[in-house]
Scaffold this motif. Structure first.
Motif, PDB file in Angstrom:
ATOM      1  N   ILE A   5      53.352  45.397  96.712  1.00 50.74           N
ATOM      2  CA  ILE A   5      53.484  44.356  95.685  1.00 50.74           C
ATOM      3  C   ILE A   5      54.936  43.981  95.500  1.00 50.74           C
ATOM      4  CG2 ILE A   5      53.175  43.876  93.217  1.00 50.74           C
ATOM      5  CD1 ILE A   5      50.684  45.730  93.376  1.00 50.74           C
ATOM      6  N   THR A   6      55.159  42.675  95.412  1.00 52.14           N
ATOM      7  CA  THR A   6      56.494  42.135  95.163  1.00 52.14           C
ATOM      8  C   THR A   6      56.438  41.293  93.898  1.00 52.14           C
ATOM      9  OG1 THR A   6      56.934  42.036  97.547  1.00 52.14           O
ATOM     10  CG2 THR A   6      58.364  40.745  96.098  1.00 52.14           C
ATOM     11  N   GLU A   7      57.278  41.589  92.950  1.00 53.80           N
ATOM     12  CA  GLU A   7      57.369  40.818  91.716  1.00 53.80           C
ATOM     13  C   GLU A   7      58.581  39.903  91.812  1.00 53.80           C
ATOM     14  OE1 GLU A   7      57.522  44.328  89.296  1.00 53.80           O
ATOM     15  OE2 GLU A   7      55.540  43.932  88.466  1.00 53.80           O
ATOM     16  N   TYR A   8      58.355  38.617  91.589  1.00 49.84           N
ATOM     17  CA  TYR A   8      59.421  37.648  91.806  1.00 49.84           C
ATOM     18  C   TYR A   8      60.192  37.307  90.537  1.00 49.84           C
ATOM     19  CZ  TYR A   8      57.374  36.854  96.418  1.00 49.84           C
ATOM     20  OH  TYR A   8      56.907  37.008  97.703  1.00 49.84           O
ATOM     21  N   ILE A   9      59.614  37.487  89.392  1.00 48.95           N
ATOM     22  CA  ILE A   9      60.296  37.140  88.153  1.00 48.95           C
ATOM     23  C   ILE A   9      60.281  38.341  87.213  1.00 48.95           C
ATOM     24  CG2 ILE A   9      59.882  34.659  88.296  1.00 48.95           C
ATOM     25  CD1 ILE A   9      57.496  35.019  86.436  1.00 48.95           C
ATOM     26  N   ASP A  10      61.334  38.454  86.423  1.00 50.05           N
ATOM     27  CA  ASP A  10      61.445  39.603  85.523  1.00 50.05           C
ATOM     28  C   ASP A  10      60.309  39.657  84.513  1.00 50.05           C
ATOM     29  OD1 ASP A  10      65.087  39.566  85.378  1.00 50.05           O
ATOM     30  OD2 ASP A  10      63.701  40.526  86.790  1.00 50.05           O
ATOM     31  N   SER A  11      59.879  38.476  84.063  1.00 48.32           N
ATOM     32  CA  SER A  11      58.833  38.456  83.039  1.00 48.32           C
ATOM     33  C   SER A  11      57.484  38.927  83.570  1.00 48.32           C
ATOM     34  CB  SER A  11      58.695  37.050  82.445  1.00 48.32           C
ATOM     35  OG  SER A  11      58.338  36.120  83.442  1.00 48.32           O
ATOM     36  N   ALA A  12      57.353  39.043  84.907  1.00 47.14           N
ATOM     37  CA  ALA A  12      56.102  39.547  85.477  1.00 47.14           C
ATOM     38  C   ALA A  12      56.002  41.058  85.362  1.00 47.14           C
ATOM     39  CB  ALA A  12      55.990  39.136  86.943  1.00 47.14           C
ATOM     40  N   LYS A  13      57.134  41.706  85.272  1.00 42.32           N
ATOM     41  CA  LYS A  13      57.143  43.165  85.293  1.00 42.32           C
ATOM     42  C   LYS A  13      56.534  43.709  84.008  1.00 42.32           C
ATOM     43  CE  LYS A  13      61.103  43.060  88.343  1.00 42.32           C
ATOM     44  NZ  LYS A  13      62.535  43.347  88.553  1.00 42.32           N
ATOM     45  N   GLY A  14      55.508  44.495  84.175  1.00 39.88           N
ATOM     46  CA  GLY A  14      54.848  45.105  83.031  1.00 39.88           C
ATOM     47  C   GLY A  14      53.746  44.261  82.425  1.00 39.88           C
ATOM     48  N   ARG A  15      53.717  42.972  82.706  1.00 37.72           N
ATOM     49  CA  ARG A  15      52.685  42.100  82.136  1.00 37.72           C
ATOM     50  C   ARG A  15      51.741  41.537  83.173  1.00 37.72           C
ATOM     51  NH1 ARG A  15      53.371  37.513  79.626  1.00 37.72           N
ATOM     52  NH2 ARG A  15      55.254  36.893  80.756  1.00 37.72           N
ATOM     53  N   PHE A  16      52.203  41.389  84.403  1.00 40.08           N
ATOM     54  CA  PHE A  16      51.393  40.812  85.464  1.00 40.08           C
ATOM     55  C   PHE A  16      51.015  41.923  86.440  1.00 40.08           C
ATOM     56  CE2 PHE A  16      52.147  36.088  85.234  1.00 40.08           C
ATOM     57  CZ  PHE A  16      52.921  36.095  84.095  1.00 40.08           C
ATOM     58  N   SER A  17      49.773  41.920  86.849  1.00 40.93           N
ATOM     59  CA  SER A  17      49.361  42.835  87.903  1.00 40.93           C
ATOM     60  C   SER A  17      48.480  42.077  88.897  1.00 40.93           C
ATOM     61  CB  SER A  17      48.619  44.049  87.342  1.00 40.93           C
ATOM     62  OG  SER A  17      47.447  43.648  86.672  1.00 40.93           O
ATOM     63  N   ILE A  18      48.575  42.488  90.133  1.00 43.75           N
ATOM     64  CA  ILE A  18      47.852  41.805  91.203  1.00 43.75           C
ATOM     65  C   ILE A  18      47.037  42.826  91.971  1.00 43.75           C
ATOM     66  CG2 ILE A  18      49.794  42.011  92.815  1.00 43.75           C
ATOM     67  CD1 ILE A  18      49.064  39.197  93.858  1.00 43.75           C
ATOM     68  N   SER A  19      45.875  42.414  92.401  1.00 45.95           N
ATOM     69  CA  SER A  19      45.020  43.302  93.183  1.00 45.95           C
ATOM     70  C   SER A  19      44.180  42.453  94.121  1.00 45.95           C
ATOM     71  CB  SER A  19      44.118  44.142  92.273  1.00 45.95           C
ATOM     72  OG  SER A  19      43.265  43.322  91.503  1.00 45.95           O
ATOM     73  N   ARG A  20      43.594  43.106  95.107  1.00 44.32           N
ATOM     74  CA  ARG A  20      42.773  42.371  96.058  1.00 44.32           C
ATOM     75  C   ARG A  20      41.485  43.123  96.315  1.00 44.32           C
ATOM     76  NH1 ARG A  20      46.508  41.233 100.602  1.00 44.32           N
ATOM     77  NH2 ARG A  20      44.693  40.369 101.632  1.00 44.32           N
ATOM     78  N   ASP A  21      40.448  42.363  96.574  1.00 40.16           N
ATOM     79  CA  ASP A  21      39.150  42.906  96.957  1.00 40.16           C
ATOM     80  C   ASP A  21      38.765  42.208  98.247  1.00 40.16           C
ATOM     81  OD1 ASP A  21      36.489  43.614  97.311  1.00 40.16           O
ATOM     82  OD2 ASP A  21      36.008  43.520  95.191  1.00 40.16           O
ATOM     83  N   ASN A  22      39.062  42.837  99.356  1.00 43.77           N
ATOM     84  CA  ASN A  22      38.810  42.192 100.645  1.00 43.77           C
ATOM     85  C   ASN A  22      37.323  41.968 100.887  1.00 43.77           C
ATOM     86  OD1 ASN A  22      41.506  42.001 101.225  1.00 43.77           O
ATOM     87  ND2 ASN A  22      41.569  43.839 102.497  1.00 43.77           N
ATOM     88  N   LEU A  75      42.978  35.799  86.528  1.00 44.00           N
ATOM     89  CA  LEU A  75      42.784  34.688  87.451  1.00 44.00           C
ATOM     90  C   LEU A  75      42.275  35.224  88.779  1.00 44.00           C
ATOM     91  CD1 LEU A  75      46.091  32.703  86.823  1.00 44.00           C
ATOM     92  CD2 LEU A  75      43.944  32.633  85.533  1.00 44.00           C
ATOM     93  N   SER A  76      41.465  34.414  89.437  1.00 48.80           N
ATOM     94  CA  SER A  76      40.925  34.781  90.747  1.00 48.80           C
ATOM     95  C   SER A  76      41.351  33.759  91.784  1.00 48.80           C
ATOM     96  CB  SER A  76      39.392  34.838  90.706  1.00 48.80           C
ATOM     97  OG  SER A  76      38.941  35.801  89.775  1.00 48.80           O
ATOM     98  N   CYS A  77      41.539  34.234  92.974  1.00 44.33           N
ATOM     99  CA  CYS A  77      41.850  33.384  94.129  1.00 44.33           C
ATOM    100  C   CYS A  77      40.894  33.794  95.242  1.00 44.33           C
ATOM    101  CB  CYS A  77      43.297  33.584  94.548  1.00 44.33           C
ATOM    102  SG  CYS A  77      43.746  32.799  96.112  1.00 44.33           S
ATOM    103  N   THR A  78      39.937  32.924  95.536  1.00 46.59           N
ATOM    104  CA  THR A  78      38.911  33.244  96.526  1.00 46.59           C
ATOM    105  C   THR A  78      39.098  32.382  97.761  1.00 46.59           C
ATOM    106  OG1 THR A  78      37.355  33.873  94.801  1.00 46.59           O
ATOM    107  CG2 THR A  78      36.438  33.365  96.968  1.00 46.59           C
TER     108      THR A  78
END
Length: 125
Positions: free
Chosen positions: A57-74, A20-23
């Protein structure tokens, strides 16, 4: 005009992946933390993961750990959410939102100011 636009959602089979992207437009993301949230049908919106202006990076839910990753391109004024091993419980509308500099501790939606309109993610066979 400050605006966040999410994209990249869709229908995916269990076990699949999505990015997913957030622009952002109308402002630059450099000084902002960006959180990703999701809302499943009939449930409250919940924080999933966040990246601060300094890339902490802050992970808010346990199910995010290991499956969700976040990155940014300024340079592209965009934050990405990569999700692997999707399961039906990941179905919902995914939103991105801004906070100044830091991710909130517990991912409460009220801690974030500007929101996108959301992108639908449906995990189904």
């Amino acid at each position: 005009q400050v605006q966040l636009v999410e994209s990249g959602g869709g229908l995916v089979q269990p076990g699949g992946s999505l990015r997913l992207s957030c622009t952002a437009s109308g402002f630059t993301l450099d000084n902002y933390a960006i959180g990703w949230f999701r809302q499943a049908p009939g449930k409250e919106r919940e924080g999933v993961i966040c990246i601060s202006s300094s890339d902490a990076i802050t992970e808010y839910i346990d199910s995010a750990k290991g499956r969700f990753s976040i990155s940014r391109d300024n340079a592209k004024n965009t934050v990405y959410l990569q999700i692997h091993s999707l399961n039906p419980e990941d179905t919902g509308v995914y939103y991105c939102a801004t906070a100044l500099y830091f991710c909130s501790t517990y991912g409460s939606p009220g801690d974030y100011r500007y929101w996108g309109q959301g992108t639908q993610v449906t995990v189904s066979s």
